[in-house]
Design a protein around this motif. Structure first.
Motif, PDB file in Angstrom:
ATOM      1  N   TYR A  45       0.832  -1.208   0.000  1.00 40.85           N
ATOM      2  CA  TYR A  45       0.000   0.000   0.000  1.00 40.85           C
ATOM      3  C   TYR A  45       0.865   1.256   0.000  1.00 40.85           C
ATOM      4  CZ  TYR A  45      -3.679   3.301   1.223  1.00 40.85           C
ATOM      5  OH  TYR A  45      -4.558   4.353   1.213  1.00 40.85           O
ATOM      6  N   ALA A  46       1.949   1.245   0.781  1.00 40.41           N
ATOM      7  CA  ALA A  46       2.832   2.414   0.820  1.00 40.41           C
ATOM      8  C   ALA A  46       3.478   2.653  -0.542  1.00 40.41           C
ATOM      9  CB  ALA A  46       3.907   2.212   1.885  1.00 40.41           C
ATOM     10  N   VAL A  47       3.962   1.591  -1.174  1.00 43.14           N
ATOM     11  CA  VAL A  47       4.602   1.732  -2.489  1.00 43.14           C
ATOM     12  C   VAL A  47       3.600   2.254  -3.508  1.00 43.14           C
ATOM     13  CG1 VAL A  47       5.720   0.497  -4.379  1.00 43.14           C
ATOM     14  CG2 VAL A  47       6.300  -0.076  -1.998  1.00 43.14           C
ATOM     15  N   GLN A  48       2.382   1.753  -3.457  1.00 37.88           N
ATOM     16  CA  GLN A  48       1.386   2.108  -4.468  1.00 37.88           C
ATOM     17  C   GLN A  48       0.756   3.482  -4.243  1.00 37.88           C
ATOM     18  OE1 GLN A  48      -1.278  -1.218  -4.022  1.00 37.88           O
ATOM     19  NE2 GLN A  48      -0.415  -2.298  -5.783  1.00 37.88           N
TER      20      GLN A  48
ATOM     21  N   PRO B 231      -3.017  -8.422 -10.197  1.00 39.62           N
ATOM     22  CA  PRO B 231      -1.800  -7.613 -10.374  1.00 39.62           C
ATOM     23  C   PRO B 231      -1.919  -6.255  -9.693  1.00 39.62           C
ATOM     24  CG  PRO B 231      -2.970  -7.904 -12.454  1.00 39.62           C
ATOM     25  CD  PRO B 231      -3.578  -8.858 -11.488  1.00 39.62           C
ATOM     26  N   GLU B 232      -3.143  -5.735  -9.573  1.00 37.51           N
ATOM     27  CA  GLU B 232      -3.343  -4.449  -8.912  1.00 37.51           C
ATOM     28  C   GLU B 232      -3.028  -4.521  -7.422  1.00 37.51           C
ATOM     29  OE1 GLU B 232      -5.520  -5.911 -10.870  1.00 37.51           O
ATOM     30  OE2 GLU B 232      -5.610  -4.580 -12.628  1.00 37.51           O
ATOM     31  N   ASP B 233      -2.991  -5.753  -6.877  1.00 38.84           N
ATOM     32  CA  ASP B 233      -2.686  -5.940  -5.459  1.00 38.84           C
ATOM     33  C   ASP B 233      -1.181  -6.038  -5.207  1.00 38.84           C
ATOM     34  OD1 ASP B 233      -5.447  -6.127  -4.966  1.00 38.84           O
ATOM     35  OD2 ASP B 233      -5.423  -8.290  -5.391  1.00 38.84           O
ATOM     36  N   CYS B 234      -0.388  -5.920  -6.252  1.00 36.20           N
ATOM     37  CA  CYS B 234       1.048  -6.147  -6.140  1.00 36.20           C
ATOM     38  C   CYS B 234       1.837  -4.992  -6.752  1.00 36.20           C
ATOM     39  CB  CYS B 234       1.443  -7.449  -6.843  1.00 36.20           C
ATOM     40  SG  CYS B 234       0.564  -8.916  -6.262  1.00 36.20           S
ATOM     41  N   PHE B 235       3.152  -5.042  -6.579  1.00 36.43           N
ATOM     42  CA  PHE B 235       4.046  -4.102  -7.259  1.00 36.43           C
ATOM     43  C   PHE B 235       5.257  -4.878  -7.775  1.00 36.43           C
ATOM     44  CE2 PHE B 235       5.483  -4.126  -2.862  1.00 36.43           C
ATOM     45  CZ  PHE B 235       6.868  -4.139  -2.955  1.00 36.43           C
ATOM     46  N   PRO B 236       5.843  -4.432  -8.889  1.00 38.55           N
ATOM     47  CA  PRO B 236       6.945  -5.176  -9.508  1.00 38.55           C
ATOM     48  C   PRO B 236       8.309  -4.814  -8.917  1.00 38.55           C
ATOM     49  CG  PRO B 236       6.295  -3.361 -10.918  1.00 38.55           C
ATOM     50  CD  PRO B 236       5.364  -3.323  -9.756  1.00 38.55           C
ATOM     51  N   VAL B 237       9.195  -5.779  -8.917  1.00 38.42           N
ATOM     52  CA  VAL B 237      10.570  -5.594  -8.443  1.00 38.42           C
ATOM     53  C   VAL B 237      11.523  -6.096  -9.516  1.00 38.42           C
ATOM     54  CG1 VAL B 237      12.291  -6.278  -6.727  1.00 38.42           C
ATOM     55  CG2 VAL B 237       9.911  -5.866  -6.022  1.00 38.42           C
ATOM     56  N   MET B 238      12.449  -5.227  -9.929  1.00 37.52           N
ATOM     57  CA  MET B 238      13.455  -5.620 -10.921  1.00 37.52           C
ATOM     58  C   MET B 238      14.585  -6.366 -10.224  1.00 37.52           C
ATOM     59  SD  MET B 238      15.957  -3.216 -13.263  1.00 37.52           S
ATOM     60  CE  MET B 238      14.631  -2.483 -14.241  1.00 37.52           C
TER      61      MET B 238
ATOM     62  N   GLY C  65       5.106   0.022 -15.905  1.00 36.26           N
ATOM     63  CA  GLY C  65       3.859   0.783 -15.996  1.00 36.26           C
ATOM     64  C   GLY C  65       3.248   1.191 -14.672  1.00 36.26           C
ATOM     65  N   THR C  66       3.960   1.024 -13.553  1.00 35.41           N
ATOM     66  CA  THR C  66       3.449   1.420 -12.235  1.00 35.41           C
ATOM     67  C   THR C  66       4.629   1.686 -11.322  1.00 35.41           C
ATOM     68  OG1 THR C  66       1.968   0.792 -10.435  1.00 35.41           O
ATOM     69  CG2 THR C  66       3.329  -0.963 -11.394  1.00 35.41           C
ATOM     70  N   ARG C  67       4.362   2.037 -10.075  1.00 35.85           N
ATOM     71  CA  ARG C  67       5.463   2.184  -9.125  1.00 35.85           C
ATOM     72  C   ARG C  67       6.025   0.801  -8.797  1.00 35.85           C
ATOM     73  NH1 ARG C  67       1.951   5.885  -6.289  1.00 35.85           N
ATOM     74  NH2 ARG C  67       2.716   8.032  -6.416  1.00 35.85           N
TER      75      ARG C  67
END
Length: 495
Positions: free
Chosen positions: A382-385, A441-448, A483-485
Motif C-alpha cells: 500500500y505504501a509503495v502504491q 496484479p493491482e494488489d502487487c508491485f513489480p521488483v526488478m 507501468g506502475t510504481r
C-alpha cells in the motif's frame, strides 16, 4: 575409603534383613532404605540434628535479619535458593546457582537462575508435575527456618523424589542431571524471603520499578499497577484503535533485566536465546488489539492483557516500555513453556519459566501502519502504491512473491509456478501484502532483479520453494517500472 565404609554398612543392613522373612519384599526394601539412610547419617553427618518427619539438618548460617520471618501457613509463599546432590555420590541434580551449573556443564541461558518462588506447601495440587513444588523434605526444613537461614538438609528418598526420581530436562530448569528412583538427597537450602501476600508484594515491586527505573509518578498508570512509558515516536503517529491489528517487535524481561523472550534476532543473539529456537526466523508479531479481554475469541493474535491494554494507548511507530503485575500477565499459575521438537532438525525449542505472581517488563515497538522504509519496518504494498513519490531512493520494501511480469506492463503477469517455470522469467518479481489464489496484479508491485547475486537468489525458476509464495524484503529505489510504481536498482534482500 569413606565410600568403602558406607558400602560395608549397607551390606551389614542387607544381611540383617535377609535373615528375616516376616515382612514382604516391598517392606524389606523400604526398611533397607531407611536403615541405610540412618547408617549414612551416623557415618558422615554425626552432628546433624533430626527433625520431626524424618529429615536431618545442619545449620550452616543463622539469620541476622531483624524481624526475620518463618513460613507458617499455606497462604505463605517462599523464595528459596538451593543446590541438591545425591547423598551417596554427591552429584548435583538441581541448583539455582549459575556458577555451579557452569562448573558441572549444565548451564543454559534460558534458565533464570534466581530463588524459586513457591507456595509453602508440599506438592501443591495446582502445580503438581511442575517445579513449583516443595519436596516434603524441604517443606519440613523450611517450617523451622527464618529468612536468611542457610541449612544443609539430609532427606531420605521418600521425602525427596521417591520411587519416580526426577529429570529437569524439559522443566524450564533444563540442563540438570537426572535423579534415579529411591535416592536420598542432600539439599543446601537458603530461605531468602517469606511473602505473606504475593499480590501486594509484587504490586510494590512494580511501583518501585515505575518510580525508580522509569521515572514515573504512581498516578501515571494505564490501569492499577500497569505503567506505560513512551521512549520514542516515528513518522507515523496515528492512534491505535481497538479491534485494529498491529505488528510489533518486543523484548520481554523480568524486573532484574533478565530477557526471557524476544522476536528481535539481534537481541536474541545478544542474550544467547537464538540457539534455543529451532525456527531461526524472527518476524514482527501480529496482535489483534482488544482481543485478550474478549470473553470468547477465535483470534490467534492474542497477547497478555497488560500488553494488550498498553498497546491501546500507543500510536503507530511508537516505542515504549510497559511494566505490570501478574494480574495482567500469567497470574497465580505462571507459565511453563512447552518444549517442542522440530521434526526436520531434531532440535527442541526451549523457553523460560515465568513463575506465579511475577511482574513483567516489555519494551515494544509498534510498526508504522505501512512501514517506514527501514529493514525493521519495510514499506508495504500500500505504501509503495499510494503513499510514496514516484522516485524514492534507498528504501526497504516487503511482500509475498506472487508472480512475475511477462512483458512491459505489470498487468501482463503470470501467477502460477508451472507457468513461471515454463516461461523461465528470472528478471522480475511481483510482491503483494498477501499470498495465495485470488490476488490480482493491482494488489502487487513489480521488483526488478539485477543480474548477479540478487537475481541468483530470488528468481522463481531457480528458487521455487524458497521464493514463490514466500515473504521477502528487498532494498532499492522506488521508480516507475512496468507501468506502475515498483522497485529497481536492488542491492540487498532478506528471505
Amino acid at each position: 575409603m569413606r565410600k568403602i565404609v558406607f558400602a560395608c554398612a549397607v551390606c551389614a543392613v542387607i544381611g540383617l534383613l535377609a535373615a528375616s522373612c516376616a515382612k514382604n519384599e516391598d517392606e524389606s526394601n523400604e526398611t533397607l532404605r531407611e536403615r541405610s539412610f540412618e547408617a549414612w547419617i551416623q557415618l558422615y553427618a554425626p552432628n546433624a540434628e533430626k527433625l520431626d518427619g524424618g529429615i536431618y539438618v545442619e545449620k550452616l548460617k543463622s539469620s541476622e535479619q531483624p524481624g526475620a520471618l518463618t513460613p507458617a501457613d499455606v497462604d505463605t509463599w517462599v523464595m528459596i535458593n538451593y543446590t541438591g546432590r545425591t547423598m551417596a555420590s554427591g552429584d548435583v541434580v538441581v541448583t539455582r546457582d549459575p556458577e555451579i551449573a557452569k562448573y558441572q556443564g549444565t548451564f543454559n541461558y534460558y534458565t533464570h537462575y534466581t530463588p524459586d518462588y513457591v507456595p509453602f506447601t508440599p506438592y501443591n495440587s495446582i502445580y503438581y508435575g511442575s517445579d513449583l513444588n516443595l519436596i516434603v523434605g524441604n517443606y519440613l526444613a523450611l517450617g523451622h527456618m527464618k529468612e536468611g537461614d542457610q541449612w544443609r538438609v539430609y532427606i531420605p528418598s521418600d521425602l525427596a523424589y521417591g520411587s519416580s526420581g526426577y529429570s529437569y530436562e524439559y522443566s524450564g530448569f533444563g540442563g540438570q542431571n537426572a535423579l534415579g528412583a529411591n535416592i536420598p538427597v542432600v539439599m543446601d537450602l537458603e530461605l531468602v524471603r517469606v511473602v505473606k501476600d504475593p499480590e501486594k508484594y509484587e504490586a510494590s515491586l512494580v511501583q518501585n520499578y515505575a518510580v525508580g527505573q522509569l521515572n514515573m509518578n504512581l498516578t501515571d498508570t494505564v490501569r492499577t499497577n500497569l505503567y506505560l512509558k513512551p521512549i520514542s515516536f516515528g513518522k507515523d503517529t496515528a492512534t491505535i484503535k481497538k479491534d485494529s491489528t498491529v505488528s510489533i517487535y518486543y523484548v520481554g524481561r523480568f524486573l532484574d533485566g533478565f530477557v526471557f523472550d524476544t522476536n528481535i534476532e539481534d537481541t536474541a543473539k545478544k542474550y544467547n536465546l537464538a540457539q534455543y529456537a529451532s525456527s531461526g526466523k524472527y518476524e514482527p508479531l501480529s496482535v489483534d488489539v482488544g482481543a485478550s479481554e474478549e470473553e470468547e475469541t477465535t483470534s490467534t493474535n492474542v497477547v497478555v492483557v497488560g500488553m494488550d491494554a498498553a498497546l491501546a494507548k500507543m500510536v503507530y511507530g511508537e516505542t515504549a516500555t510497559m511494566v505490570f503485575t501478574s494480574t495482567y500477565g500469567y497470574g497465580s499459575s505462571g507459565q511453563f513453556p512447552t518444549f517442542t521438537a522440530n521434526s526436520s532438525t531434531g532440535s527442541v525449542d526451549r523457553g523460560t519459566i515465568i513463575p506465579p505472581y511475577t511482574p513483567l517488563v516489555f519494551e515494544v515497538t509498534v510498526a508504522p501502519q505501512y512501514g517506514d522504509g527501514s529493514l525493521l519496518f519495510p514499506y508495504t504494498t500500500y505504501a509503495v502504491q499510494h503513499l510514496l513519490d514516484d522516485e524514492v531512493d534507498g528504501v526497504w520494501v516487503t511482500g509475498y512473491v506472487n508472480g512475475v511480469v511477462d512483458g512491459s506492463d505489470y498487468k501482463q503477469w503470470i501467477d502460477t509456478l508451472t507457468n513461471i517455470t515454463e516461461a523461465g522469467i528470472k528478471d522480475n518479481l511481483m510482491l503483494g501484502n498477501t499470498n495465495g489464489s485470488g490476488i490480482k496484479p493491482e494488489d502487487c508491485f513489480p521488483v526488478m532483479l539485477p543480474e548477479g547475486k540478487v537475481r541468483d537468489a530470488l528468481n522463481i525458476p531457480d528458487n521455487q520453494g524458497t521464493v514463490f509464495r514466500q515473504k521477502i524484503k528487498v532494498f532499492g529505489n522506488i521508480r516507475k517500472y512496468k507501468g506502475t510504481r515498483g522497485l529497481v536498482d536492488v542491492t540487498d534482500y532478506r528471505k
